[in-house]
Structure formats: C-alpha cells, structure tokens
Design a protein around this motif. Structure first.
Motif, PDB file in Angstrom:
ATOM      1  N   GLU A 175       0.757  -1.389  -0.147  1.00 52.81           N
ATOM      2  CA  GLU A 175      -0.140   0.135  -0.054  1.00 52.81           C
ATOM      3  C   GLU A 175       0.731   1.179   0.011  1.00 52.81           C
ATOM      4  N   ARG A 176       2.278   1.028   0.088  1.00 51.32           N
ATOM      5  CA  ARG A 176       3.157   2.072   0.238  1.00 51.32           C
ATOM      6  C   ARG A 176       2.582   3.074   1.390  1.00 51.32           C
ATOM      7  N   ALA A 177       2.621   2.378   2.544  1.00 47.64           N
ATOM      8  CA  ALA A 177       2.011   2.922   3.646  1.00 47.64           C
ATOM      9  C   ALA A 177       2.856   4.213   4.363  1.00 47.64           C
ATOM     10  N   ASP A 178       2.388   5.503   4.774  1.00 45.64           N
ATOM     11  CA  ASP A 178       3.195   6.579   5.108  1.00 45.64           C
ATOM     12  C   ASP A 178       3.235   6.132   6.895  1.00 45.64           C
ATOM     13  N   ALA A 179       2.106   5.402   7.385  1.00 48.96           N
ATOM     14  CA  ALA A 179       2.132   5.261   8.751  1.00 48.96           C
ATOM     15  C   ALA A 179       1.462   3.964   9.065  1.00 48.96           C
ATOM     16  N   VAL A 180       1.855   3.251  10.025  1.00 44.53           N
ATOM     17  CA  VAL A 180       1.298   1.939  10.451  1.00 44.53           C
ATOM     18  C   VAL A 180       0.871   2.013  11.686  1.00 44.53           C
ATOM     19  N   LEU A 181      -0.418   1.652  11.943  1.00 44.88           N
ATOM     20  CA  LEU A 181      -1.109   1.889  13.407  1.00 44.88           C
ATOM     21  C   LEU A 181      -1.499   0.616  14.033  1.00 44.88           C
ATOM     22  N   VAL A 182      -0.897   0.116  15.322  1.00 47.15           N
ATOM     23  CA  VAL A 182      -0.896  -1.246  15.659  1.00 47.15           C
ATOM     24  C   VAL A 182      -1.902  -1.093  17.172  1.00 47.15           C
ATOM     25  N   SER A 183      -2.911  -1.736  17.303  1.00 48.62           N
ATOM     26  CA  SER A 183      -3.495  -1.410  18.456  1.00 48.62           C
ATOM     27  C   SER A 183      -3.152  -2.984  19.313  1.00 48.62           C
ATOM     28  N   GLN A 184      -2.924  -3.061  20.659  1.00 49.56           N
ATOM     29  CA  GLN A 184      -2.785  -4.195  21.341  1.00 49.56           C
ATOM     30  C   GLN A 184      -3.367  -4.079  22.701  1.00 49.56           C
ATOM     31  N   VAL A 185      -4.658  -4.976  22.828  1.00 48.34           N
ATOM     32  CA  VAL A 185      -5.102  -4.997  24.135  1.00 48.34           C
ATOM     33  C   VAL A 185      -4.691  -6.246  25.103  1.00 48.34           C
ATOM     34  N   VAL A 186      -4.557  -7.531  24.267  1.00 49.38           N
ATOM     35  CA  VAL A 186      -4.213  -8.523  25.014  1.00 49.38           C
ATOM     36  C   VAL A 186      -2.801  -8.252  25.808  1.00 49.38           C
ATOM     37  N   THR A 187      -2.526  -8.324  26.848  1.00 44.58           N
ATOM     38  CA  THR A 187      -1.145  -8.015  27.586  1.00 44.58           C
ATOM     39  C   THR A 187      -0.736  -9.123  28.492  1.00 44.58           C
TER      40      THR A 187
END
Length: 260
Positions: A175-187
């Motif tokens: 996608e030629r990403a400018d930004a990658v956003l990652v969510s993490q709930v499991v800890t």
C-alpha cells in the motif's frame, strides 16, 4: 501543592482499595458434601490481609471475597497507606503538536503531499480485540470524533484482528503506507511489548531507515514513555481520540510549518 496522599473517607486519610486474586481455595465442604465457607476461607482471607500488610496497607480490611473456581479466590481489600506522591516528579509525555480539525488535516495533507496519506492498521499476534483500532480508524470513531476513514485526504486500510507481523509488513509495502497503526489489548505475559518489539524489528529489516513508515502503537496497558525502548515513533495510551492521532500524523509526516 505537589505532595498528595490518597483520599478515601476524609482528605489525606491515605485510604486505598486494592483488588487481586490468590491461588487459594475459599470453599470448604459441609457434612453433606456441599460447598461452604470454613477453614479454607479463613486461611485465604488471612493470606490476603498478610499480602496487604506487606504492601504497606495498615490497617487493612477484606471487604469482598469471591471464589474463582475451586482453587482461587478474588479479594477486594480496603486500608490505609502512608506513602506520599510528589506530582513534580511524575514523568509524562507532553503533546508537542497542535490539535487540528479534520478540515485542517485534509488541507495540510493536500498541500504538502499532493496525494492521500496512507494509513495501514490492525491488531497483531493473537490479539482479536479490534475495539481500539476500530475506534481510531472506523468512520464511527470514538468520544464524539469521527475516525480516520472520515478524513478525505487519508486512505485507511484496516486489516482487523490477528494479523501476523510478516502480513503487516507485506501489506504496508504493497500500500506504500506512510504510517502503520497497531492496537494491542491482550497483555498477558507482556504480549503487547513482545509483539511491538517484533514488529519494529521487522520494519527496520524490511525498509531502509529513511523509507520506513511511521510506527504508532496504542492500548490500555502501554506506557507512553516507552516509544524509544519499543522501537516505535509514538505510543498512545487509553482514551486517545482519532483527532489526536490524525494531528500527530500530520505533525510528523507533513511538517510542523504546514500543520501550524
């Protein structure tokens, strides 16, 4: 005042409430073989009080206990602590960029990039909780703000849950990403930290340093001061809104002058 104490019944009384689970049974059996509270319950509550005392709660009182299966008990303990908090020594990550409206974000991106800013997001590892990433990306948004899909000059690719790190890198490249956003709930067992470090290492390996997309992670158990340690560009904790994320992306990817 920078020195404060916890507040319970009266100002400065130092009263706190603490909950925890111990691997102790609180269920005995009566003469008919039915579960009932007995010696096991007293031992479990005594252990809970002992733990609270060792943590500095004195006096301490068990105000609630509940069996969690045959071998565990959940406790709520109420008691006094003597510790003081110095707010002048609290370290926080200050927001170093202005909050922009969707209109301002769109204008800044259009003027500086002359194309849509590409954002790829998802939940990595075995994390199947998409509430966080959807709150930021989906048009419905969060806290009265519309998500990044609402922004005309942003192209959003939401990969959903349980995305492997190689899949995330591959899609970001495609996608030629400018930004990658990652969510993490499991800890559990610091899975959110392990997954984030794995992700940042994979992107460093897959991209030249000057071409790597912006890496942003978020979740309720993240410490915002750990961005450098985790190898990402920004860490957002609970309560973050889509507008804050969009403004940060503009600040870092478009430029401070344009964003202002």
């Amino acid at each position: 005042m920078t020195i404060v104490r916890p507040y319970g019944d009266t100002t400065g009384d130092g009263m706190v409430q603490l909950s925890f689970t111990l691997p102790l049974s609180s269920q005995g059996q009566d003469s008919k073989g039915q579960d009932s509270k007995g010696q096991d319950s007293k031992v479990a509550e005594g252990a809970a009080l002992q733990l609270a005392n060792k943590m500095g709660m004195d006096p301490a009182l068990v105000v609630h206990s509940k069996a969690m299966g045959p071998d565990h008990t959940f406790f709520v303990v109420y008691g006094r602590v003597n510790h003081l908090v110095d707010t002048s020594k609290v370290e926080v990550v200050e927001r170093d960029y202005p909050l922009l409206t969707p209109k301002e974000v769109n204008a800044a991106v259009k003027q500086a990039l002359r194309r849509r800013l590409v954002v790829v997001g998802g939940c990595i590892g075995t994390d199947a909780h998409t509430v966080g990433i959807d709150a930021i990306l989906n048009i419905k948004g969060f806290a009265g703000e519309k998500g990044l899909e609402y922004y005309r000059e942003l192209k959003v690719v939401n990969l959903g849950a349980q995305v492997s790190v190689p899949q995330l890198v591959e899609r970001a490249r495609a996608e030629r990403a400018d930004a990658v956003l990652v969510s993490q709930v499991v800890t559990q067992r610091d899975a959110h930290l392990l997954n984030t470090r794995e992700m940042s290492a994979a992107f460093r390996e897959a991209y030249p340093a000057d071409e790597r997309p912006l890496l942003v992670v978020g979740g309720p158990r993240f410490d915002e001061t750990m961005a450098g340690e985790l190898g990402v560009d920004r860490v957002f904790s609970r309560g973050t809104t889509p507008g804050e994320v969009a403004s940060f992306l503009v600040h870092r990817l478009v430029g401070k002058d344009v964003a202002a």
